[in-house]
Design a protein around this motif. Sequence first.
Motif: not given
Length: 941
Positions: A554-557, A561-562, A576-579, A608-609
């Motif tokens: 996960t990304d706080p922003s 999906a990250v 790929f997306a972590a979805d 990736i941020n």
Amino acid sequence: MRAVTGSVTSVVLVWGLLATAPSVAAASPAVVSDVAQDTSSEVDVVELDLTGIDPGASAEITEADEVLPDTVAPGVDPDTVPGLEVEDPLGALPDTATTDVLTEQMTVDPFSVMGISWDLDLGLEDVVVQYRTFREGAWTDWGWVAPAEPYIDEAAGDEPSTRGATDAIFVPDSTGVQLIVSSTAGTAQNVKVVLIDPGAGPSGDEASTSSGTPTPAPVPTAADVATDEPAESADDAATATTPPTDEAATESPEPFETPEPAETQEPSAPAEETTAPGVPVEEPATVVSPTSVSVDGPVVGEQSSSAITVPAAYMPNLVLPAATMAQPAIVTRAQWGAPAPVCSGGYGSSTLAAAVHHTASSNSYTAAQVPGLLRGIAEYHTRPEASGGRGWCDVGYNFLVDKFGTIYEGRAGGIDQPVLGIHTGGFNSRVIGVSAIGNYQDASVSAAMAEAISQVIAWKFAQHRIMANTSVTLVSGGGASKYPEGTSVTFSTIFGHRDAQLTSCPGQYLYALLGDIRNRVAQLSNAVVAESPQGAWDLAQGGGSSVRVAGWATDPSTSGAVLVQVLIDGTLTRSFAADKVRSDVGAHSYDTSVTMSAGSHTVCVRYINQGGGSDVHMGCRTITALPSNPVGVIDGTSVTASSITVRGWARDPDSTSPITVHVYVDGKAVAAERADEPRADVQASAPDEAGPNHGFQRTVSANGGKHTVCVYGINVGAGANTKIGCKDVVVPNKIPVGVIDEATAVGTDSISVRGWAFDPDTSNPITVHVYVDGKFAGIVAADDNRSDVGRAYGNGSAHGFSTVVPATAGTHTVCAYAIDSQGGGNPRFDCTSVTVRNAAPIGVIDQVTGGSGTVRVRGWALDPDTTASISVHVYVDGKAVRSVRASASRSDIARAYGLGALHGFDTAVPVSAGTHQVCVYAINATAGSNPHLGCRTATVS
């Protein structure tokens, strides 16, 4: 005065060179020539074997010692003490120490780094090495050094070291050396000194200026990436290849404000005026707060995606773009002239903390000398132990920082990778190692150095999502750690080497600054870390031509999906997306397979941020992909009286369609079968590779007996056919038969067994095993001619057997077993009872008469088991005095017992005057009892 002890021998140099002895008053060193050197690179190495006490040096020291007694207290900085030509010039040795090695003053080719090593021994204690070198036309003051801490380079698969050694000692531009090696117990054996000339290095390796401001390393060009050499453009040459001036070489960096060590810290702090050895004493500098220190000048890697390439010859080329947080200026291995590592160091599965060290070497270096010092350290670290080095894969530290604030890449593998170092015993696998160049037990830390240490740690913490000023619990791997293997230890995320090992490293002054460094790192990176992606890499599993990776991010922003990136051997292979939805994390998980060639690979994962923060490196793991050849399993076999059935599954990772399997029996192909039966379990185990139909079952004909059944998977596309497996089976067969015709006693200790046996499955002879009373007694081939058996069974005539087996007296059960020719059952085909006799001897004493000095004994004795004569033993007053053969003719005994007439005895034995008891014993012809025939009393005159 502590006496010089030991045998008086000369220094022996490698390759058999003998050093010439100097005169007692020698002012310059003896010349050492014709010493073999390593000239394969710009680094030149001389290795010398040292032994015993040089007589000239001993005489010189004894003479000087009488004039100049030791007056220097222990613990005084060697660089501040005038050189004394005495055995213990620094007062560094215990009173119980003895000298194991004392060399002459030796002249050698120029060198700047040296290391001394010796064989480890359980009885060897408290080794101290004293040294001085010849430079600029004079001998230096004496210095001393204790053994370095023991390390095991886990990456090299090393066993514990068999040699003790010093750390690398920096003695720039020396052309002579003299050494004293002492110990308090035992004797230092096989002492070696390695003298290293680091050479000029690559163009532009002088990486600092006199102001203490790091000279930025040039951004690599395309040519640099291909050749791993520093850039040679005009701009780069102006910024990175210009050597510092002489003026710069003499300036000292600004000292950092150093808190006084706590009273409980050991060892205690030196006097306040202590400065870095060799650095001119200046007016006290203005105290600079750790939070306000800055490094001027351009910074390599700032907002850049350029990559620093590691030569593929010794490490996978793991390339990652720069993270959001700016990379500090770092001098690459290529720029300071690092040698290629001896072996691959490997990568950590995660990075959780940083350990701060010092090299414990001289602080008296200029900015221009640092690259050479590093090359010398690298040569010493990677040189084999047997050749006087440490025997490691590479430099132990991930990064090194000089007192001018310049950061240097240490261990190979990529500055932005979780490279496994060798610096903190027991905790190397998840810890970054940063070492300050110099000795900070006795010298303060410059502001530039403290800031550079903070900068590089902050940059790495941002990459690995580590918060400064927090704690982490690590599990000790044992080894050189002060914590036993398996111990859970809680550290600050930035800790000192001494927190993990029994050492003073990183020196009391640097250790006292760790709180300020933690604060500075927190200021630089904690906010970035807080806004960076978070998650876990839960699974990395090799499969057929692929690797499966799973986890969550996960990304706080963002609530979206990250993006997850997978790199294999440094190449971005899949994004790929972590979805995917997972019950614990919602729509933020991932589980996918990435194509990968067969073999072992380094697999890394990066999140990736988005928005503020930094890309996060989740670590690297070594994963093995199965070959893209058929795989499968033989689940089981079954047999009948004439067949074998084999069942299992087989598939090719390159296809979801059924493949063909070939069945072999005893090495011969007997059938081909399509593996197309439903196997849902196989598909479930590899959903991205397997189809629904991969099962097989095939029945083949077979004769009775033991057989080996093998199944081969036939490859589809590229690859090779694979043996799925083999099973041994026994097909029921006809049982061997036989008869014991006769079993009779032979003498008193054996049985003769005769009969026949054969296996209906063959006309060849078989083997028969004979047992007596249930215990194996003998083996015999049933290969004698028995025409009667051949006529009766029509299976050949060579089936008879005859053998003799050992047996004791008594009645025994004798059984025979036929050994199946096909490996089937071995039936017992017959048993019989046999009695082996062993009767006790009998006899009579007919007469015992005393005479003058003798006793005459007459009678007879025989053994019922034989017609042969036996012996009788005569005893007088309980002592054996005569053995006589009962072989005289006695026709009366022959008529009475029918065992022949030669059983009489008549003998006279000498005895003293008086009354005596005379006894006679009959001796058994074979093993058995020896009965007492009787006793008589006789009087001798």
